[in-house]
Each structure stands twice: as structure tokens, then as C-alpha cells.
Design an enzyme around this catalytic site. Structure first.
Site, mmCIF file in Angstrom:
data_model
loop_
_atom_site.group_PDB
_atom_site.id
_atom_site.type_symbol
_atom_site.label_atom_id
_atom_site.label_comp_id
_atom_site.label_asym_id
_atom_site.label_seq_id
_atom_site.Cartn_x
_atom_site.Cartn_y
_atom_site.Cartn_z
ATOM 1 N N ASP A 1 -5.734 38.184 77.773
ATOM 2 C CA ASP A 1 -6.983 38.238 77.347
ATOM 3 C C ASP A 1 -7.235 36.826 78.579
ATOM 4 O OD1 ASP A 1 -7.506 39.263 75.370
ATOM 5 O OD2 ASP A 1 -5.903 37.987 73.758
ATOM 6 N N GLY A 2 -5.899 37.129 79.152
ATOM 7 C CA GLY A 2 -5.748 35.210 80.274
ATOM 8 C C GLY A 2 -7.166 35.985 81.778
ATOM 9 N N ARG B 1 -10.094 34.537 82.432
ATOM 10 C CA ARG B 1 -11.536 33.575 83.720
ATOM 11 C C ARG B 1 -12.213 34.928 84.228
ATOM 12 N NH1 ARG B 1 -5.714 34.674 84.733
ATOM 13 N NH2 ARG B 1 -5.191 36.571 85.132
ATOM 14 N N ASN C 1 -12.530 28.674 78.034
ATOM 15 C CA ASN C 1 -11.117 27.895 76.752
ATOM 16 C C ASN C 1 -10.283 27.087 76.009
ATOM 17 O OD1 ASN C 1 -9.160 30.079 75.613
ATOM 18 N ND2 ASN C 1 -7.848 30.154 77.892
ATOM 19 N N ASP C 2 -10.095 26.104 77.163
ATOM 20 C CA ASP C 2 -9.985 25.095 76.274
ATOM 21 C C ASP C 2 -9.783 23.834 77.077
ATOM 22 O OD1 ASP C 2 -7.491 25.595 77.362
ATOM 23 O OD2 ASP C 2 -6.660 25.998 75.804
ATOM 24 N N THR D 1 -7.645 31.535 70.072
ATOM 25 C CA THR D 1 -6.248 32.516 70.104
ATOM 26 C C THR D 1 -5.316 32.683 70.373
ATOM 27 O OG1 THR D 1 -8.006 34.178 70.937
ATOM 28 C CG2 THR D 1 -7.685 33.931 68.027
ATOM 29 N N TYR E 1 -3.366 28.994 73.578
ATOM 30 C CA TYR E 1 -2.658 28.075 73.220
ATOM 31 C C TYR E 1 -2.556 27.275 71.537
ATOM 32 C CZ TYR E 1 -0.162 23.629 75.109
ATOM 33 O OH TYR E 1 0.949 22.681 75.318
ATOM 34 N N LEU F 1 -3.678 28.375 69.060
ATOM 35 C CA LEU F 1 -2.729 28.635 67.938
ATOM 36 C C LEU F 1 -1.962 29.002 67.852
ATOM 37 C CD1 LEU F 1 -3.489 31.318 65.859
ATOM 38 C CD2 LEU F 1 -3.044 33.327 66.830
ATOM 39 N N SER F 2 -0.574 29.324 69.230
ATOM 40 C CA SER F 2 0.586 29.512 68.590
ATOM 41 C C SER F 2 0.673 27.796 68.747
ATOM 42 C CB SER F 2 1.536 29.665 70.634
ATOM 43 O OG SER F 2 0.819 28.395 71.346
#
Length: 221
Positions: free
Chosen positions: A12-13, A17, A81-82, A122, A124, A126-127
Site C-alpha cells: 500500500d505504501g 507514493r 494519504n494523511d 486504512t 495510520y 486505522l491503526s
């Protein structure tokens, strides 16, 4: 000539990117999972040959996913992403004050705050117990990291409501991270402003690789 589609081999990373790399180009990204979870990927490595031949014959859908814009003391940025505002000192809390849509939400001692897109929800987010945002939502999730409170619950925020985050700790600097990269420092009383962005990241998917199917395979089984 411009590419029609970008094929990404990885987790996913790597897909995130690539979405960042092709933001604004009109080139969609399709993922082949060589990582662990692979939530953003359309196919596994064993399906590579058949899956890509389908993609190359045009058998794919494009999901348009919201991005974030952030203003910080060093300038501006955009996130696929965030955006995270976190304590710059490992093991030390930071007191962050938050306003949403021009209204004060309050102050919260914590390790940080995550502002997440649906595609980033889904990761950081989500964790840390944040909500998973289904594709198709125009929304941002705001989730606290290690909040010093039982009442600091995640929020889902609609378009048009800017999130302002101030550092209210005199002896702890904050760091602003965009898609995992630190872009700025927040001194006392400095702020970051996060909002849903105008651009979309383009994720290509095989028609059967729907959000619910991926969610079930990645997290629910």
C-alpha cells in the site's frame, strides 16, 4: 507521450507514493500486491499475468479519491494519504487545540492528530482506532493519537469545513507530516490548516475488486 495507466508492484505504501507521483496528470494507478495487506491493490502477485492483460485491454474502473490540502508555517502541501500533527519530542505529550469549520472543538493533550483521506483511512488512521471511510465519500477522518482522555473520539468531517490545529504547549514543538514526510515545525501558538483538496487521486481497479471485497479480504477475515 503520456502513459495511459501506471502499474505498481508493491504494498500500500508503494501504491500511495505512485498516487502522489501521478496526482494531477490524469494517469490512474493500478496496484499488484507484493506487500503485506495490499488493500489498495487490485490483484495479487499470482494473478499478475491474467490481471494485467485485462487491465491492458481496458477492463478496469477508475475510483476518484479525495486528497487533502494543508497550510503550515513553511508553506502549503497536498496529501493523498494523511496529514499528521504530532509531538516533536518522543515520549512527550503535546496539547493541541482544534477548530472545525470556524468553531472551536477544544484542547486535547495527546501524541498527535491524524487527518486522513478515504484512501489513507486504512493506514495510520486505522491503526489508531480511526474509522474506515468507504470509497465514494467526500470526507476526512480526524483521529487522535494516544489522547489523554476517554472522550476524544474520531470525527468524520465534510467538505468545506477547514480543520485548524494549534500547538498550545510552550515547551514541546509539533511536527507536521504530509504522507509520512515531515514538512514543518509548529512552535507554540503556530497552526496547521487542513481541508479537503480540489484534486483527486485516481486508483484503477479490476471491476470485481470492490471496496467491500478488499475490506473483507484484508481486515474482516
Amino acid at each position: 507521450s503520456a502513459a495511459d495507466i501506471a502499474v505498481v508492484l508493491g504494498g500500500d505504501g508503494t501504491v500511495l507514493r505512485a498516487l502522489t507521483r501521478f496526482l494531477g496528470t490524469g494517469v490512474p494507478v493500478v496496484g499488484v500486491n507484493f506487500g503485506r495487506v495490499g488493500f489498495l491493490s487490485s490483484m495479487g502477485r499470482r494473478d499478475l499475468e491474467v490481471g494485467l492483460s485485462r487491465v491492458f485491454s481496458g477492463e478496469y474502473d477508475i475510483v476518484e479519491l479525495p486528497t487533502l490540502e494543508v497550510e503550515h508555517p513553511e508553506g502549503t502541501g497536498r496529501a493523498v494519504n494523511d496529514v499528521v500533527v504530532a509531538s516533536g519530542s518522543l515520549g512527550r505529550m503535546i496539547e493541541l487545540e482544534v477548530a472545525v469549520g470556524g468553531e472551536e472543538l477544544g484542547r486535547q493533550p495527546c501524541d498527535g492528530i491524524i487527518c486522513s483521506t478515504p484512501s489513507g483511512s486504512t493506514a495510520y488512521n486505522l491503526s489508531n482506532g480511526g474509522p474506515v471511510l468507504m470509497w465514494g465519500l467526500e470526507a476526512m477522518a480526524l483521529t487522535y493519537v494516544a489522547a489523554h482522555s476517554l472522550h476524544a473520539r474520531p470525527l468524520v468531517i465534510p467538505p468545506g469545513a477547514d480543520v485548524i490545529i494549534w500547538n498550545r504547549t510552550h515547551d514541546v514543538e509539533g511536527g507536521v507530516l504530509v504522507d509520512g514526510h515531515r514538512v514543518s515545525t509548529l512552535g507554540k501558538a503556530e497552526r496547521a490548516v487542513v481541508r479537503l483538496g480540489a484534486e483527486r487521486s485516481l486508483l484503477a481497479t479490476l471491476p470485481e475488486a470492490t471496496f467491500v471485497r478488499r475490506y473483507r479480504q484484508s481486515f474482516a477475515s
